[in-house]
Design a protein around this motif. Sequence first.
Motif, short mmCIF file in Angstrom:
data_model
loop_
_atom_site.label_atom_id
_atom_site.label_comp_id
_atom_site.label_asym_id
_atom_site.label_seq_id
_atom_site.Cartn_x
_atom_site.Cartn_y
_atom_site.Cartn_z
N ALA A 66 52.36 97.52 -23.51
CA ALA A 66 51.47 97.56 -22.34
C ALA A 66 50.26 96.65 -22.55
O ALA A 66 49.80 95.97 -21.61
N TYR A 67 49.75 96.60 -23.78
CA TYR A 67 48.62 95.71 -24.09
C TYR A 67 49.01 94.25 -23.91
O TYR A 67 48.26 93.45 -23.34
N LEU A 68 50.19 93.90 -24.38
CA LEU A 68 50.67 92.52 -24.25
C LEU A 68 50.89 92.17 -22.78
O LEU A 68 50.63 91.03 -22.36
N ALA A 69 51.36 93.14 -22.01
CA ALA A 69 51.52 92.89 -20.57
C ALA A 69 50.17 92.64 -19.91
O ALA A 69 50.04 91.78 -19.03
N ALA A 70 49.14 93.40 -20.35
CA ALA A 70 47.80 93.19 -19.81
C ALA A 70 47.25 91.82 -20.22
O ALA A 70 46.57 91.14 -19.44
N VAL A 71 47.53 91.40 -21.46
CA VAL A 71 47.10 90.07 -21.92
C VAL A 71 47.74 88.98 -21.07
O VAL A 71 47.08 88.01 -20.67
N LYS A 72 49.02 89.15 -20.78
CA LYS A 72 49.72 88.16 -19.95
C LYS A 72 49.14 88.13 -18.54
O LYS A 72 48.98 87.06 -17.93
N ALA A 73 48.81 89.33 -18.01
CA ALA A 73 48.21 89.37 -16.67
C ALA A 73 46.84 88.70 -16.67
O ALA A 73 46.49 87.97 -15.73
N MET A 74 46.05 88.92 -17.72
CA MET A 74 44.75 88.26 -17.84
C MET A 74 44.92 86.75 -17.97
O MET A 74 44.12 85.98 -17.42
N HIS A 75 45.95 86.34 -18.69
CA HIS A 75 46.22 84.90 -18.82
C HIS A 75 46.52 84.29 -17.46
O HIS A 75 46.00 83.22 -17.10
N ASP A 76 47.36 84.96 -16.69
CA ASP A 76 47.71 84.45 -15.36
C ASP A 76 46.47 84.38 -14.46
O ASP A 76 46.26 83.39 -13.74
N ALA A 77 45.64 85.43 -14.50
CA ALA A 77 44.43 85.44 -13.68
C ALA A 77 43.46 84.34 -14.12
O ALA A 77 42.86 83.66 -13.28
N SER A 78 43.31 84.17 -15.42
CA SER A 78 42.43 83.12 -15.94
C SER A 78 42.93 81.74 -15.55
O SER A 78 42.15 80.85 -15.18
N ARG A 79 44.24 81.53 -15.62
CA ARG A 79 44.80 80.23 -15.27
C ARG A 79 44.57 79.92 -13.80
O ARG A 79 44.21 78.80 -13.44
N ARG A 80 44.76 80.91 -12.93
CA ARG A 80 44.52 80.68 -11.51
C ARG A 80 43.06 80.36 -11.23
O ARG A 80 42.73 79.47 -10.42
N LEU A 81 42.16 81.07 -11.92
CA LEU A 81 40.73 80.83 -11.73
C LEU A 81 40.34 79.44 -12.22
O LEU A 81 39.58 78.72 -11.56
N GLN A 82 40.84 79.05 -13.40
CA GLN A 82 40.51 77.74 -13.94
C GLN A 82 41.09 76.62 -13.07
O GLN A 82 40.44 75.59 -12.85
N ASP A 83 42.30 76.82 -12.56
CA ASP A 83 42.90 75.82 -11.67
C ASP A 83 42.09 75.68 -10.39
O ASP A 83 41.92 74.57 -9.86
N CYS A 84 41.60 76.80 -9.90
CA CYS A 84 40.77 76.76 -8.69
C CYS A 84 39.50 75.96 -8.94
O CYS A 84 39.09 75.13 -8.11
N LEU A 85 38.87 76.19 -10.10
CA LEU A 85 37.65 75.44 -10.44
C LEU A 85 37.95 73.95 -10.57
O LEU A 85 37.18 73.10 -10.10
N ALA A 86 39.06 73.62 -11.24
CA ALA A 86 39.41 72.21 -11.42
C ALA A 86 39.69 71.52 -10.09
O ALA A 86 39.34 70.35 -9.89
N ASP A 87 40.31 72.23 -9.15
CA ASP A 87 40.60 71.65 -7.85
C ASP A 87 39.33 71.42 -7.03
O ASP A 87 39.22 70.43 -6.29
N MET A 88 38.37 72.33 -7.15
CA MET A 88 37.13 72.22 -6.38
C MET A 88 36.15 71.22 -7.00
O MET A 88 35.25 70.75 -6.31
N TYR A 89 36.31 70.92 -8.28
CA TYR A 89 35.35 70.06 -8.98
C TYR A 89 35.53 68.62 -8.50
O TYR A 89 36.59 68.01 -8.68
N GLU A 90 34.47 68.07 -7.90
CA GLU A 90 34.54 66.72 -7.34
C GLU A 90 34.68 65.68 -8.45
O GLU A 90 34.10 65.83 -9.53
N PRO A 91 35.41 64.59 -8.20
CA PRO A 91 35.59 63.56 -9.24
C PRO A 91 34.29 62.90 -9.68
O PRO A 91 34.17 62.48 -10.83
#
Length: 436
Positions: A66-91
């Motif tokens: 269950a802990y590993l499943a939570a880590v994977k869920a946190m990884h997915d959430a972090s990746r989506r958040l970081q991708d969102c930041l990278a997309d919004m960050y102007e060149p």
Amino acid sequence: MAELGKGVTAGKLALNVQKRLSRAQEKVLQKLGKADETRDTAFEELVASFNKQMTEGSKLQRDLKAYLAAVKAMHDASRRLQDCLADMYEPDWFGKEEMDALVEDTDTLWLDYHQNLTDKALLCMDTYLAQFPEIKSRIAKRERKLVDFDSARHHFSSLQKGKKKDEAKIAKPAALLEMAAPSWAQGLISAHQVAQTNLSYNQAEEDLGRAQKIFEELNVELQDELPTLWDSRVGVYVGTFQSLAGHQEKFHKEMSKLSQNLNDIMTKLEELRQLKKDATAATKTVDDAKSEEANHSESTSPAPKKLGPPPSRPPPRLTPSPDPKQQSLGMLEEEVSAPDTNTDASSTTQQSSVTNGSDADLPPGFLYKVKAVHEYTATDNDELELKVGDAVLVLAFDNPDEQDDGWLLGVKESHWSQKKDISAKGVFPENFTQKV
């Protein structure tokens, strides 16, 4: 003999059924108290510890998954958040390349953390728990062999008692046999009975010995393995949680560095934005100051009491600035008329420069002429509306006390030239005009 299935014959099936019936019969007799049961208190304690150990290990394995499943869920959430930041960050923003590298490093760190926990913690628990099913089946087999041993022991004991009775019967042959059979036949009959009794007795003794051997082998093995397995749980728990803690520490340390880098990039971006904002504000202030200085270059007096011009225009002057001719004329009239010393200086100057109206080209009370340099829209009935370029003949106030600072009384020269009438006179701000 025909086979009923793969590796199972009719004889083996019958033997298994017979064993199950015998075990069931033995358990019933033991519960009814008609047969004694072999008990091993020390082994029962080992079995209780084994069951507890298996339950705890299974729970730990579930919670770790269950802990590993939570880590994977946190990884997915972090990746989506970081991708969102990278997309919004102007060149063209500061640190665009560093931001993209930080997003990749964060995703890699999460992947490594999840993989390390799986390899070092979860697989270790899986290996640890894999040995329990086999040991559990051997414990169950030992219990069955113990019942077989008790059954064989009881059967052998009953045969021992029956043998004694049979021997007593054989010693007293039946009267009919003695009468019917010749003497030499009576010996054969007795020998046959003794042989059958001995055969059953020997078979039971062999079954007892075989059952006892099988049981003791399993019992000895389990008594050696169960305490060792019980003690091994400490090492497994220590290794699992040490690995978990070590990888957590490493992960959070690396994540802290990445978070600090992200914070530095955001701080620098905000500083640059603030500097740009301040520079823009400073440039605007300088431009406004230059514009205001240009508009105020010809006036230094404060705003008039009446409604003044827009803020972009210079404030009106407090007093008019007469030309040198008017000043000379005023000085001559002051010497002739000798005005009262308590009269205001500006009023005296105006009064001294007023014409008597004898000149037909100038209106009564004429002081000097001005030219409008700004448009002015009248806001009251007594005000004079001006357009750029209008020539205005400035007149003296009938009552000097009615004059407001920075305001003049006059009539447009065009109106005076056409109608010779000062009824259209009105007040206007001095700083909208310039002397001519």
